[in-house]
Design a protein around this motif. Structure first.
Motif, mmCIF file in Angstrom:
data_model
loop_
_atom_site.group_PDB
_atom_site.id
_atom_site.type_symbol
_atom_site.label_atom_id
_atom_site.label_comp_id
_atom_site.label_asym_id
_atom_site.label_seq_id
_atom_site.Cartn_x
_atom_site.Cartn_y
_atom_site.Cartn_z
ATOM 1 N N UNK A 1 0.873 -1.106 0.188
ATOM 2 C CA UNK A 1 -0.066 0.044 0.116
ATOM 3 C C UNK A 1 0.906 1.202 0.024
ATOM 4 N N UNK A 2 0.623 2.175 -0.884
ATOM 5 C CA UNK A 2 1.418 3.444 -1.116
ATOM 6 C C UNK A 2 0.503 4.322 -0.223
ATOM 7 N N UNK A 3 1.589 5.406 0.383
ATOM 8 C CA UNK A 3 0.786 6.450 1.179
ATOM 9 C C UNK A 3 1.427 7.675 1.068
ATOM 10 N N UNK A 4 0.757 9.012 0.957
ATOM 11 C CA UNK A 4 1.086 10.222 0.840
ATOM 12 C C UNK A 4 0.460 10.878 1.770
ATOM 13 N N UNK A 5 1.165 12.189 2.218
ATOM 14 C CA UNK A 5 0.494 13.236 2.834
ATOM 15 C C UNK A 5 0.375 14.447 1.905
ATOM 16 N N UNK A 23 -13.543 14.536 2.173
ATOM 17 C CA UNK A 23 -14.132 13.299 2.617
ATOM 18 C C UNK A 23 -14.582 12.348 1.494
ATOM 19 N N UNK A 24 -15.194 12.845 0.449
ATOM 20 C CA UNK A 24 -15.904 12.105 -0.643
ATOM 21 C C UNK A 24 -14.972 11.518 -1.515
ATOM 22 N N UNK A 25 -13.571 12.107 -1.557
ATOM 23 C CA UNK A 25 -12.547 11.540 -2.521
ATOM 24 C C UNK A 25 -12.191 10.146 -2.095
ATOM 25 N N UNK A 26 -12.089 9.180 -3.000
ATOM 26 C CA UNK A 26 -11.845 7.836 -2.657
ATOM 27 C C UNK A 26 -10.059 7.683 -2.316
ATOM 28 N N UNK A 27 -9.854 7.237 -1.369
ATOM 29 C CA UNK A 27 -8.059 7.031 -0.973
ATOM 30 C C UNK A 27 -7.953 8.011 0.199
ATOM 31 N N UNK A 28 -8.856 8.997 0.143
ATOM 32 C CA UNK A 28 -8.592 9.841 1.487
ATOM 33 C C UNK A 28 -8.747 9.213 2.577
ATOM 34 N N UNK A 29 -7.803 9.166 3.504
ATOM 35 C CA UNK A 29 -7.720 8.410 4.885
ATOM 36 C C UNK A 29 -8.288 9.269 5.905
ATOM 37 N N UNK A 30 -7.581 10.644 6.038
ATOM 38 C CA UNK A 30 -7.674 11.246 7.181
ATOM 39 C C UNK A 30 -7.544 12.666 6.801
ATOM 40 N N UNK A 31 -8.105 13.491 7.359
ATOM 41 C CA UNK A 31 -7.862 15.034 6.903
ATOM 42 C C UNK A 31 -7.764 15.986 8.243
ATOM 43 N N UNK A 41 -3.945 18.963 6.135
ATOM 44 C CA UNK A 41 -2.903 17.976 5.954
ATOM 45 C C UNK A 41 -3.834 16.761 5.712
ATOM 46 N N UNK A 42 -3.789 16.318 4.250
ATOM 47 C CA UNK A 42 -4.637 15.126 4.072
ATOM 48 C C UNK A 42 -3.748 13.711 3.975
ATOM 49 N N UNK A 43 -4.077 12.761 4.483
ATOM 50 C CA UNK A 43 -3.510 11.517 4.273
ATOM 51 C C UNK A 43 -4.331 10.477 3.335
ATOM 52 N N UNK A 44 -3.409 10.127 2.316
ATOM 53 C CA UNK A 44 -3.907 9.434 1.149
ATOM 54 C C UNK A 44 -3.173 8.109 1.111
ATOM 55 N N UNK A 45 -4.206 7.077 0.873
ATOM 56 C CA UNK A 45 -3.598 5.631 0.673
ATOM 57 C C UNK A 45 -4.084 5.126 -0.748
ATOM 58 N N UNK A 46 -3.177 4.236 -1.330
ATOM 59 C CA UNK A 46 -3.845 3.657 -2.733
ATOM 60 C C UNK A 46 -2.591 2.538 -2.727
ATOM 61 N N UNK A 47 -3.335 1.655 -3.830
ATOM 62 C CA UNK A 47 -2.538 0.341 -4.104
ATOM 63 C C UNK A 47 -1.111 0.494 -5.025
ATOM 64 N N UNK A 48 -1.165 1.886 -5.641
ATOM 65 C CA UNK A 48 0.075 2.080 -6.528
ATOM 66 C C UNK A 48 0.265 3.468 -6.387
ATOM 67 N N UNK A 49 1.506 3.843 -6.936
ATOM 68 C CA UNK A 49 2.074 5.278 -7.194
ATOM 69 C C UNK A 49 0.856 5.779 -8.413
ATOM 70 N N UNK A 50 0.751 5.157 -9.201
ATOM 71 C CA UNK A 50 -0.381 5.624 -10.310
ATOM 72 C C UNK A 50 -1.490 5.924 -9.863
ATOM 73 N N UNK A 51 -2.113 5.134 -9.009
ATOM 74 C CA UNK A 51 -3.413 5.438 -8.252
ATOM 75 C C UNK A 51 -3.275 6.434 -7.485
ATOM 76 N N UNK A 53 -1.174 8.956 -7.725
ATOM 77 C CA UNK A 53 -1.093 10.127 -8.337
ATOM 78 C C UNK A 53 -2.470 10.662 -8.852
ATOM 79 N N UNK A 54 -3.338 9.663 -9.260
ATOM 80 C CA UNK A 54 -4.657 9.870 -9.970
ATOM 81 C C UNK A 54 -5.445 10.719 -8.640
ATOM 82 N N UNK A 55 -5.541 10.066 -7.624
ATOM 83 C CA UNK A 55 -6.218 10.700 -6.535
ATOM 84 C C UNK A 55 -6.055 12.055 -6.340
ATOM 85 N N UNK A 56 -4.661 12.460 -6.296
ATOM 86 C CA UNK A 56 -4.051 14.060 -6.020
ATOM 87 C C UNK A 56 -4.399 14.875 -7.048
ATOM 88 N N UNK A 57 -4.217 14.086 -8.359
ATOM 89 C CA UNK A 57 -4.481 15.083 -9.576
ATOM 90 C C UNK A 57 -5.852 15.486 -10.152
#
Length: 76
Positions: A1-5, A23-31, A41-51, A53-57
């Protein structure tokens, strides 16, 4: 699992509205509302770097009241 802040700057006074929309965005874990240079500060998790990137962009950056973002990818 990939994670970013994602550090987010919003338009003045729009923090609560942006938080509600994120809160409605898929992959957003905590705000977190913070003081200082950034507003959220938004905590985001996804199964890949590409996913991640898609969540953020496609899910976070296009929100109307978001002025800018800075993404911190975790390494472990």
């Amino acid at each position: 699992m990939k994670k970013a802040f994602v550090l987010v700057n919003t338009n003045l006074g729009s923090e609560a509205g942006v938080k509600s929309e994120m809160k409605k965005v898929e992959g957003v874990v905590e705000i977190y509302e913070v003081y200082g240079v950034y507003d959220l500060v938004v905590e985001v998790e996804a199964e890949s770097d590409q996913k991640l990137k898609e969540i953020i962009f496609s899910g976070i950056r296009p929100l109307k009241q978001v002025r800018s973002t800075l993404t911190l990818n975790t390494v472990s």
